[in-house]
Design an enzyme around this catalytic site. Sequence first.
Site, mmCIF file in Angstrom:
data_model
loop_
_atom_site.group_PDB
_atom_site.id
_atom_site.type_symbol
_atom_site.label_atom_id
_atom_site.label_comp_id
_atom_site.label_asym_id
_atom_site.label_seq_id
_atom_site.Cartn_x
_atom_site.Cartn_y
_atom_site.Cartn_z
ATOM 1 N N ARG A 154 -3.422 -3.224 8.145
ATOM 2 C CA ARG A 154 -2.039 -3.496 7.752
ATOM 3 C C ARG A 154 -1.366 -4.474 8.709
ATOM 4 N NH1 ARG A 154 -4.499 -1.753 4.454
ATOM 5 N NH2 ARG A 154 -4.251 0.142 3.225
ATOM 6 N N SER A 224 3.024 3.732 -0.096
ATOM 7 C CA SER A 224 2.608 4.572 1.038
ATOM 8 C C SER A 224 3.542 4.345 2.227
ATOM 9 C CB SER A 224 1.167 4.246 1.443
ATOM 10 O OG SER A 224 0.285 4.531 0.382
ATOM 11 N N GLU A 320 3.963 2.429 7.603
ATOM 12 C CA GLU A 320 3.414 1.235 6.963
ATOM 13 C C GLU A 320 4.556 0.425 6.362
ATOM 14 O OE1 GLU A 320 0.602 0.254 3.116
ATOM 15 O OE2 GLU A 320 0.023 1.896 4.429
#
Length: 336
Positions: A154, A224, A320
């Site tokens: 990420r 998420s 995230e």
Amino acid sequence: MKQKIPNTFGLTVFAQNVVTVTSPEQLQQVWQDNYQNLPIMIIGEGSNTLFTCDFDGIIIVNRIKGITISETEQAWHLKVGAGETWHDLVSTTIKQNIPGLENLALIPGCVGSAPIQNIGAYGVEFQKVADYVELLELATGKIITVTDGQYGYRESIFKKEYLQGYAVINVGIKLPKQWQPVLTYGELRNFDPKIVTAKMIFDKVCEIRCSKLPDPKVLGNGGSFFKNPVIDKIVADKLLEIYPNMPIYPQANHQTKLAAGWLIDQCGLKSYQIGGAAVHQQQALVLVNKDQATAQDVVELARHIKKCVLQKFSVNLSPEIRFIGNSGEIDADNYL
């Protein structure tokens, strides 16, 4: 008059101005016309983003479109406008019998966000298909092509060096014709690699995601919320002795990735609610706007989750979701 910022959380947050652009020239013009030197932020669909308060500047919504497909003997080469919807791109490739993106079906957001966030799902990350990213240098109008995104979990160079003063306008994707299915996660393991097709994987991923993940148009969410934590293998092995059913994913360098959703679920937090924000009842990794949540409802819920997981497992969860303050992105870890 302030304008509402589009965001998939469905939060009521405002900016001084919200402008939609459809070309690099228009994007640069809006940037240069900012005589008051207000803060500027460029977004796609406003997914994977939490506006913690009103924004004191201009929001530019990138809607630069276009999908161009060419091929060589070895691969298909895609040039895709940053404002295209990611899932629409995946669907297009499947319809044209071009495999390689099927594991990444139904990830919310626009194509321009894919390299920035190095999106991933079901054992595949964007970096696997990355060819290049075209950036517009907003001060000069110069177009820069970056072939090494320095991708991590990420993470990418576009989150750091190229965050200020640049905008993603096109994304290059390379899909080899020698296709190898990735069947390492969840129900995909049930497929026979000898006969499975990209369409079969695409359909299964869509089915799984639709059964577990809420549609942002129905129940506001940013996708998420937390990253899956990556910890030392020795620490993971000790946790496995206590929780033998804990899902683990071995990584390189003696590291182990854990499932953040499982950790949250084990804390008994599914459906847990603070104000109008709640942990989704089917997927604990997703926080939802259940009842006219405020940004602070979401933040307080995330803080509570982080605290519970740390107390129970001694594992630190990191968001995230990207946190946006009144003038730009802020450090989500420090904010929680």
